[in-house]
Design a protein around this motif. Structure first.
Motif, PDB file in Angstrom:
ATOM      1  N   ASP A 101     -28.192   2.300 -42.594  1.00 44.81           N
ATOM      2  CA  ASP A 101     -27.504   1.051 -42.663  1.00 44.81           C
ATOM      3  C   ASP A 101     -27.904  -0.027 -41.241  1.00 44.81           C
ATOM      4  O   ASP A 101     -28.121  -0.960 -41.585  1.00 44.81           O
ATOM      5  CB  ASP A 101     -25.973   1.351 -42.830  1.00 44.81           C
ATOM      6  CG  ASP A 101     -25.622   1.944 -43.888  1.00 44.81           C
ATOM      7  OD1 ASP A 101     -26.327   1.974 -45.038  1.00 44.81           O
ATOM      8  OD2 ASP A 101     -24.473   2.578 -43.950  1.00 44.81           O
ATOM      9  N   TYR A 102     -28.177   0.732 -40.419  1.00 41.20           N
ATOM     10  CA  TYR A 102     -28.529   0.322 -39.230  1.00 41.20           C
ATOM     11  C   TYR A 102     -29.858  -0.612 -39.405  1.00 41.20           C
ATOM     12  O   TYR A 102     -29.886  -1.697 -39.050  1.00 41.20           O
ATOM     13  CB  TYR A 102     -28.434   0.933 -38.201  1.00 41.20           C
ATOM     14  CG  TYR A 102     -29.014   0.470 -36.904  1.00 41.20           C
ATOM     15  CD1 TYR A 102     -28.263  -0.272 -36.019  1.00 41.20           C
ATOM     16  CD2 TYR A 102     -30.413   0.740 -36.013  1.00 41.20           C
ATOM     17  CE1 TYR A 102     -28.847  -0.866 -34.828  1.00 41.20           C
ATOM     18  CE2 TYR A 102     -30.925   0.227 -35.198  1.00 41.20           C
ATOM     19  CZ  TYR A 102     -30.188  -0.640 -34.344  1.00 41.20           C
ATOM     20  OH  TYR A 102     -30.777  -1.140 -33.389  1.00 41.20           O
ATOM     21  N   PHE A 103     -30.715   0.134 -39.787  1.00 42.33           N
ATOM     22  CA  PHE A 103     -32.014  -0.535 -40.181  1.00 42.33           C
ATOM     23  C   PHE A 103     -32.303  -1.331 -41.154  1.00 42.33           C
ATOM     24  O   PHE A 103     -32.731  -2.252 -41.270  1.00 42.33           O
ATOM     25  CB  PHE A 103     -33.070   0.676 -40.302  1.00 42.33           C
ATOM     26  CG  PHE A 103     -33.453   1.306 -38.857  1.00 42.33           C
ATOM     27  CD1 PHE A 103     -33.961   1.060 -37.887  1.00 42.33           C
ATOM     28  CD2 PHE A 103     -32.918   2.755 -38.820  1.00 42.33           C
ATOM     29  CE1 PHE A 103     -34.192   1.968 -36.661  1.00 42.33           C
ATOM     30  CE2 PHE A 103     -33.258   3.671 -38.064  1.00 42.33           C
ATOM     31  CZ  PHE A 103     -33.730   2.972 -36.927  1.00 42.33           C
ATOM     32  N   VAL A 104     -31.543  -0.942 -42.190  1.00 39.51           N
ATOM     33  CA  VAL A 104     -31.333  -2.073 -43.336  1.00 39.51           C
ATOM     34  C   VAL A 104     -30.651  -3.339 -43.004  1.00 39.51           C
ATOM     35  O   VAL A 104     -31.090  -4.381 -43.242  1.00 39.51           O
ATOM     36  CB  VAL A 104     -30.761  -1.565 -44.546  1.00 39.51           C
ATOM     37  CG1 VAL A 104     -30.413  -2.459 -45.532  1.00 39.51           C
ATOM     38  CG2 VAL A 104     -31.662  -0.232 -45.316  1.00 39.51           C
ATOM     39  N   ARG A 105     -29.517  -3.382 -42.228  1.00 40.18           N
ATOM     40  CA  ARG A 105     -28.733  -4.398 -42.063  1.00 40.18           C
ATOM     41  C   ARG A 105     -29.561  -5.110 -40.870  1.00 40.18           C
ATOM     42  O   ARG A 105     -29.455  -6.677 -40.875  1.00 40.18           O
ATOM     43  CB  ARG A 105     -27.500  -4.171 -41.103  1.00 40.18           C
ATOM     44  CG  ARG A 105     -26.559  -3.794 -42.212  1.00 40.18           C
ATOM     45  CD  ARG A 105     -25.062  -3.419 -41.464  1.00 40.18           C
ATOM     46  NE  ARG A 105     -24.182  -3.329 -42.489  1.00 40.18           N
ATOM     47  CZ  ARG A 105     -23.440  -2.065 -42.536  1.00 40.18           C
ATOM     48  NH1 ARG A 105     -23.791  -1.129 -41.778  1.00 40.18           N
ATOM     49  NH2 ARG A 105     -22.261  -1.964 -43.712  1.00 40.18           N
ATOM     50  N   ALA A 106     -30.475  -4.796 -40.152  1.00 40.51           N
ATOM     51  CA  ALA A 106     -31.339  -5.638 -39.083  1.00 40.51           C
ATOM     52  C   ALA A 106     -32.174  -6.346 -39.920  1.00 40.51           C
ATOM     53  O   ALA A 106     -32.543  -7.437 -39.450  1.00 40.51           O
ATOM     54  CB  ALA A 106     -32.089  -4.346 -38.058  1.00 40.51           C
ATOM     55  N   LYS A 107     -32.727  -5.871 -40.957  1.00 40.76           N
ATOM     56  CA  LYS A 107     -33.936  -6.694 -41.722  1.00 40.76           C
ATOM     57  C   LYS A 107     -32.850  -7.957 -42.374  1.00 40.76           C
ATOM     58  O   LYS A 107     -33.591  -9.124 -42.524  1.00 40.76           O
ATOM     59  CB  LYS A 107     -34.609  -5.857 -42.601  1.00 40.76           C
ATOM     60  CG  LYS A 107     -35.600  -5.020 -42.142  1.00 40.76           C
ATOM     61  CD  LYS A 107     -36.799  -5.898 -41.402  1.00 40.76           C
ATOM     62  CE  LYS A 107     -37.654  -4.774 -40.823  1.00 40.76           C
ATOM     63  NZ  LYS A 107     -38.848  -5.577 -40.209  1.00 40.76           N
ATOM     64  N   LEU A 108     -31.781  -7.350 -43.078  1.00 35.95           N
ATOM     65  CA  LEU A 108     -31.172  -8.602 -43.531  1.00 35.95           C
ATOM     66  C   LEU A 108     -30.681  -9.516 -42.900  1.00 35.95           C
ATOM     67  O   LEU A 108     -30.442 -10.809 -43.189  1.00 35.95           O
ATOM     68  CB  LEU A 108     -29.890  -7.853 -44.710  1.00 35.95           C
ATOM     69  CG  LEU A 108     -30.206  -6.801 -45.858  1.00 35.95           C
ATOM     70  CD1 LEU A 108     -28.819  -5.896 -46.079  1.00 35.95           C
ATOM     71  CD2 LEU A 108     -30.634  -7.438 -46.703  1.00 35.95           C
ATOM     72  N   ASN A 109     -30.288  -9.174 -41.577  1.00 35.68           N
ATOM     73  CA  ASN A 109     -29.787 -10.402 -40.779  1.00 35.68           C
ATOM     74  C   ASN A 109     -30.693 -11.316 -40.446  1.00 35.68           C
ATOM     75  O   ASN A 109     -30.480 -12.551 -40.326  1.00 35.68           O
ATOM     76  CB  ASN A 109     -29.304  -9.770 -39.440  1.00 35.68           C
ATOM     77  CG  ASN A 109     -27.873  -8.902 -39.450  1.00 35.68           C
ATOM     78  OD1 ASN A 109     -27.259  -9.140 -40.520  1.00 35.68           O
ATOM     79  ND2 ASN A 109     -28.070  -7.964 -38.487  1.00 35.68           N
ATOM     80  N   ASP A 110     -32.049 -10.817 -40.344  1.00 33.93           N
ATOM     81  CA  ASP A 110     -33.193 -11.846 -40.243  1.00 33.93           C
ATOM     82  C   ASP A 110     -33.252 -13.000 -41.250  1.00 33.93           C
ATOM     83  O   ASP A 110     -33.698 -13.875 -41.148  1.00 33.93           O
ATOM     84  CB  ASP A 110     -34.605 -11.162 -40.322  1.00 33.93           C
ATOM     85  CG  ASP A 110     -34.609 -10.319 -38.955  1.00 33.93           C
ATOM     86  OD1 ASP A 110     -33.915 -10.526 -38.152  1.00 33.93           O
ATOM     87  OD2 ASP A 110     -35.537  -9.375 -39.023  1.00 33.93           O
ATOM     88  N   LYS A 111     -32.648 -12.429 -42.629  1.00 33.94           N
ATOM     89  CA  LYS A 111     -32.691 -13.629 -43.794  1.00 33.94           C
ATOM     90  C   LYS A 111     -31.174 -13.968 -43.974  1.00 33.94           C
ATOM     91  O   LYS A 111     -31.109 -14.612 -45.179  1.00 33.94           O
ATOM     92  CB  LYS A 111     -33.081 -12.541 -45.046  1.00 33.94           C
ATOM     93  CG  LYS A 111     -34.406 -12.357 -44.978  1.00 33.94           C
ATOM     94  CD  LYS A 111     -35.448 -13.410 -45.254  1.00 33.94           C
ATOM     95  CE  LYS A 111     -37.047 -12.981 -45.256  1.00 33.94           C
ATOM     96  NZ  LYS A 111     -38.004 -13.881 -45.664  1.00 33.94           N
ATOM     97  N   ALA A 112     -30.381 -13.820 -43.269  1.00 31.64           N
ATOM     98  CA  ALA A 112     -28.863 -14.115 -43.099  1.00 31.64           C
ATOM     99  C   ALA A 112     -28.402 -13.671 -44.243  1.00 31.64           C
ATOM    100  O   ALA A 112     -27.634 -14.295 -45.208  1.00 31.64           O
ATOM    101  CB  ALA A 112     -29.085 -15.526 -43.234  1.00 31.64           C
ATOM    102  N   LEU A 113     -28.543 -12.170 -44.863  1.00 29.54           N
ATOM    103  CA  LEU A 113     -27.893 -11.640 -45.643  1.00 29.54           C
ATOM    104  C   LEU A 113     -27.224 -10.433 -45.400  1.00 29.54           C
ATOM    105  O   LEU A 113     -27.273 -10.175 -44.136  1.00 29.54           O
ATOM    106  CB  LEU A 113     -29.137 -11.085 -46.756  1.00 29.54           C
ATOM    107  CG  LEU A 113     -30.075 -12.011 -47.391  1.00 29.54           C
ATOM    108  CD1 LEU A 113     -31.334 -11.222 -48.046  1.00 29.54           C
ATOM    109  CD2 LEU A 113     -29.363 -12.931 -48.382  1.00 29.54           C
ATOM    110  N   SER A 114     -26.472  -9.763 -46.422  1.00 31.63           N
ATOM    111  CA  SER A 114     -25.692  -8.841 -45.788  1.00 31.63           C
ATOM    112  C   SER A 114     -25.646  -7.779 -47.012  1.00 31.63           C
ATOM    113  O   SER A 114     -26.075  -7.993 -48.018  1.00 31.63           O
ATOM    114  CB  SER A 114     -24.148  -9.141 -45.596  1.00 31.63           C
ATOM    115  OG  SER A 114     -23.854  -9.742 -46.749  1.00 31.63           O
ATOM    116  N   LEU A 115     -25.026  -6.360 -46.838  1.00 32.20           N
ATOM    117  CA  LEU A 115     -24.807  -5.565 -47.929  1.00 32.20           C
ATOM    118  C   LEU A 115     -24.067  -5.971 -49.028  1.00 32.20           C
ATOM    119  O   LEU A 115     -22.980  -6.774 -48.560  1.00 32.20           O
ATOM    120  CB  LEU A 115     -24.642  -4.264 -47.319  1.00 32.20           C
ATOM    121  CG  LEU A 115     -25.689  -3.612 -46.568  1.00 32.20           C
ATOM    122  CD1 LEU A 115     -25.004  -2.327 -46.049  1.00 32.20           C
ATOM    123  CD2 LEU A 115     -26.914  -3.160 -47.275  1.00 32.20           C
ATOM    124  N   ALA A 116     -24.168  -5.492 -50.118  1.00 32.79           N
ATOM    125  CA  ALA A 116     -23.322  -5.988 -51.218  1.00 32.79           C
ATOM    126  C   ALA A 116     -21.972  -4.852 -50.845  1.00 32.79           C
ATOM    127  O   ALA A 116     -22.202  -3.998 -50.216  1.00 32.79           O
ATOM    128  CB  ALA A 116     -23.813  -5.697 -52.526  1.00 32.79           C
TER     129      ALA A 116
END
Length: 889
Positions: A54-69
């Motif tokens: 989750d740490y690595f996935v969230r880091a990439k999502l943050n770059d696109k202003a996205l979050s986990l569902a």
């Protein structure tokens, strides 16, 4: 039209420019260390208490202003993870138990339970078999059955369930026989090297010294090399067969060095011991027999134990003391052959060879001898003048004795029984006394060797008067199956009298009183007894098992035989067999910064040392490819797409990882001492990333349409085997019996040539062979199961790292009308009717079984009406066609 042509021309020119640019990056143009996949694995630090994924996935999502569902509901989670880890649906009871468990670690406990289930290994063995193009037939134009290939499948299931460390898993499949010689049960792992197609026509059925045979060898090794490096290293080394790789730093010479690694193995049935104790005992007995064969002075025969063994043997082998008398014949007649007497009292059949013949031999015996005769012996002897040295006159050295008859004074004598030292299959010596001219005794294929038969008499030949005896040997089979050289004798030893395998020299020693035997005679007898005992013990051991694999000691098949030394491998100019270059030595690749490709093998190294060196190279901690590739496969198996979308190509023509830091973290887990596949599975499925709902969102679809960054979970469609196994489970007919030969779910008949005739439509799905998990289904390479093929099953002739997913009308038709579906829809309906006579309860259970949930009120009403009109079995067919059944969530 002119505009379309111009646009087409521009696109072609752009494609050419791109291709030239890529060619410019060929080996030598750019240091290999610049490519991400060849760099060492780096493990980024993860904050305390943070889940690494989750740490690595969230880091990439943050770059696109996205979050986990948000997390999926519990019913969805248990269905998703149960299918994901076992390939089977959860039962209604398991669903309710999970929903009722309010503990904070309920999900983790569920995951641990699934990982320890035998179904876990069955699920991932099936996925691995896709990746290595495993099947149980040869493929090509001669799709012969491999009856012992299934042991590799069982090895995989066992290895996954035992959670074998990944490095060892790799080593076992390349060199188990070399790296783990004391664990013979691992030999089936070598089935990996032989998993793919094999060209029987070219590698067995054509002459050894032809160019086509040599071409086939290079192509066969190419399949092995391709399987090894696509599967374990994610490299398309096969592209360097005719020239240096155009995109990756793999030279043509390195490619052929890899071929040289496997130049000493062949594909075939490989023997191995199921019991380690049998291995040691077999080796000990073979060593003893070798010492006896060369009369090794170190083998002592004057010990108390050996003398006792000889004494016991003599007591139990009284037949060896039987004295046989060779009579002087007074008359010999035939129906065409010429019988010539030899110095040893035998007769040789010469000159004309008729199709059939009867030998009649007469002797006159004194009364006191005749009344004591208890048996007659017929010795079949070899001779250099006979075909194959005989003992028969047929071209193949065989003979057929239709009837043995004996008369005394013109009256037939009853023969009680007969024994022989060898009986041809279905042509036993008892056929020579059954009174049927159409049957006979034969000795094929044991030609070129002496044989004997003993006929025990059932009555006395005389009451004391001199008697004329006639021995009749009827040979009525035809085709020249006549006795070539033979000798008759009789004895007065007390019955029972049977054939003994004791040679004449040993019989002579046994007949000599012990106190007069020479030292040489005593040793000769002792060695014979030791040999007989060792041979008997060796035969009593359970026979070695067989697995279809690639190894140096495979069972010869026609002209396809093991080679004593690895064959020479030469670098072929432009891949042309007619332009061989220099001989190459075995080695690996030089593209990894911290791992040289030179094996540094000594002169005179063994074949196995080559494979062991490659296995160690692949699993070296400095080889990042092996661990990245497997970490990516596991990710793909759970998310439908890998972090690298080209799982078999981590080179420059493949796709870079969407999250390289995450990929390296997962790879580093496999290289750690505690890193195993189950540990990695658990890490993945317990992440918030995995547990997300699969619902789409506008912001995610806009920023990351393909969901490469995983802002939601991908909807997982069941593959062909999951569909079949789920239907079996729902119907209540799933047989959980593990292992053993594969179930042939088809009608099998011999074909015109080698490829059999296979009819899937004639299989009766009520038979037990149709109820086990799909991983135990016999897989034909060129004749696939129609339902599995329709549901995008893997093509067993090609490496399939990821199955295609299609949505077609034939799939819906198959899920309605295939015989497997029809039979199990009826079985499901029977289960529902047994559960309750009430329609509402039947509908409720049907939905819980198929969907993991109860139906809504509207669904229950609709389904009840449909079942009332069309029957409960037809409703089950409808449920099998719903998306809620065909998708994990």
């Amino acid at each position: 039209m002119g505009s379309d042509f111009s646009q087409s021309l521009i696109m072609r020119l752009l494609s050419l420019v791109v291709l030239l640019a890529l060619v410019a990056l060929a080996p030598g143009a750019e240091p290999p260390k610049t490519w991400w996949a060849f760099q060492p694995v780096t493990r980024a630090k993860v904050p305390d208490r943070a889940h690494p994924i989750d740490y690595f996935v969230r880091a990439k999502l943050n770059d696109k202003a996205l979050s986990l569902a948000p997390e999926a509901d519990r019913r969805t989670l248990i269905r998703r993870v149960t299918f994901g880890l076992t390939g089977l649906p959860p039962t209604p009871e398991e669903v309710e138990a999970f929903l009722s468990d309010k503990s904070s670690d309920a999900y983790e406990k569920l995951v641990d339970k699934l990982l320890t289930s035998p179904a876990y290994g069955e699920r991932f063995a099936r996925l691995w078999m896709d990746a290595v193009h495993f099947a149980e037939t040869h493929g090509h134009d001669q799709d012969r059955v491999r009856p012992n290939a299934w042991r590799y499948r069982d090895y995989l299931i066992g290895a996954f369930n035992a959670d074998t460390p990944y490095a060892r898993f790799v080593k076992e499949q390349i060199a188990a026989d070399v790296l783990f010689p004391n664990e013979p049960k691992l030999v089936p792992a070598l089935g990996f090297l032989a998993a793919g197609p094999w060209d029987e026509s070219s590698l067995r059925d054509i002459r050894e010294d032809t160019i086509d045979r040599e071409v086939a060898r290079y192509l066969d090794r190419d399949d092995i090399v391709t399987t090894v490096f696509n599967t374990f290293a994610g490299l398309t080394v096969q592209c360097a067969r005719c020239h240096d790789h155009k995109f990756d730093p793999v030279s043509q010479e390195e490619y052929y060095r890899l071929q040289a690694v496997f130049a000493g193995v062949g594909r075939g049935d490989v023997p191995f011991e199921l019991n380690p104790g049998a291995t040691e005992k077999r080796a000990e007995l073979r060593a003893t027999l070798a010492s006896i064969a060369k009369n090794d002075p170190a083998l002592k025969t004057d010990t108390v134990a050996v003398r006792w063994a000889v004494t016991v043997w003599e007591k139990t082998n009284e037949a060896a003391r039987v004295v046989w008398l060779v009579p002087e014949l007074t008359k010999v007649t035939t129906d065409g052959s010429t019988l010539t007497k030899q110095k040893d009292g035998s007769y040789l059949s010469e000159a004309k060879r008729p199709e059939k013949d009867t030998y009649t031999l007469t002797t006159r015996v004194k009364g006191r001898i005749a009344e004591r005769i208890t048996a007659v012996r017929l010795e079949l002897l070899t001779d250099d003048t006979l075909p194959q040295k005989g003992p028969g006159r047929c071209d193949n050295g065989n003979l057929h004795l239709s009837e043995f008859k004996l008369t005394a004074g013109g009256k037939p004598v009853k023969v009680r029984t007969a024994t022989a030292d060898f009986n041809q299959a279905d042509w036993t010596v008892l056929h020579a006394i059954d009174g049927k001219p159409g049957t006979a005794w034969g000795i094929y294929p044991q030609v070129g060797k002496p044989h004997e038969a003993v006929f025990e008499l059932g009555e006395a030949l005389s009451d004391g008067a001199d008697t004329e005896l006639d021995f009749t040997l009827e040979q009525l089979h035809g085709g020249g199956h006549l006795i070539g050289r033979f000798r008759l004798s009789f004895t007065d030893a007390p019955p029972p009298i049977q054939v003994t395998a004791v040679p004449p020299a040993i019989r002579a020693i046994v007949a000599t009183p012990k106190d007069t035997r020479t030292e040489a005679q005593a040793r000769e007898l002792a060695l014979f007894v030791l040999k007989e005992r060792a041979t008997a013990e060796l035969a009593a051991l359970p026979p070695p098992a067989l697995v279809y694999a690639a190894a140096p000691n495979f069972t010869a098949d026609g002209t396809h035989r093991p080679t004593p030394l690895p064959r020479d491998v030469r670098m072929l100019k432009r891949g042309d067999i007619r332009k061989p270059g220099d001989r190459v030595e075995p080695g690996a690749l030089s593209l990894l910064p911290k791992l040289p490709g030179d094996f540094k093998l000594k002169d005179g190294h063994t074949e196995g040392e080559r494979r062991a060196a490659l296995a160690n190279w692949l699993t070296d901690a400095n080889n990042p490819l092996t661990y990245r590739v497997m970490a990516n496969r596991l990710w793909q198996w759970h998310f439908g797409a890998g972090l690298v979308s080209t799982p078999n190509d981590f080179g420059k023509m493949g796709q870079p990882p969407t999250n390289p830091e995450l990929l390296d973290y997962l790879a580093s887990e496999l290289t750690s001492p505690t890193g195993t596949l189950k540990r990695l599975h658990r890490l993945i499925v317990t992440s918030a990333t995995y547990k997300q709902a699969s619902t789409s969102r506008a912001d995610g679809a806009k920023a990351d349409e393909d969901n490469k960054l995983l802002w939601r979970q991908n909807r997982a469609r069941l593959d062909a085997e999951q569909v079949r196994d789920a239907i079996l489970a729902i119907s209540g007919r799933l047989d959980r019996t593990p292992g053993g030969p594969s179930d042939q779910q088809f009608d099998l008949k011999p074909g015109i040539h080698v490829t059999p005739k296979v009819d899937y439509g004639k299989f009766d799905w009520d038979r037990p062979q149709g109820h086990r998990r799909s991983v135990y289904r016999f897989v034909f390479r060129t004749l696939p199961d129609p339902l599995v093929e329709c549901l995008d099953g893997a093509d067993a002739s090609a490496l399939t790292p990821k199955r295609s997913e299609s949505v077609t009308a034939p799939q819906a038709l198959a899920l309605l009308n295939n015989e497997f579906i029809l039979v199990h829809a009826k079985a499901t309906a029977a289960r529902l009717e047994k559960h309750s006579p009430e329609r509402a309860k039947q509908i409720d259970l049907a939905c819980r079984l198929a969907w993991g949930r109860a139906p809504t009120a509207a669904e229950a009403k609709l389904f009840a009406a449909y079942a009332d009109m069309h029957g409960l079995a037809n409703l089950c067919r409808v449920l099998f066609n719903t998306n809620e059944f065909l998708f994990a969530d």
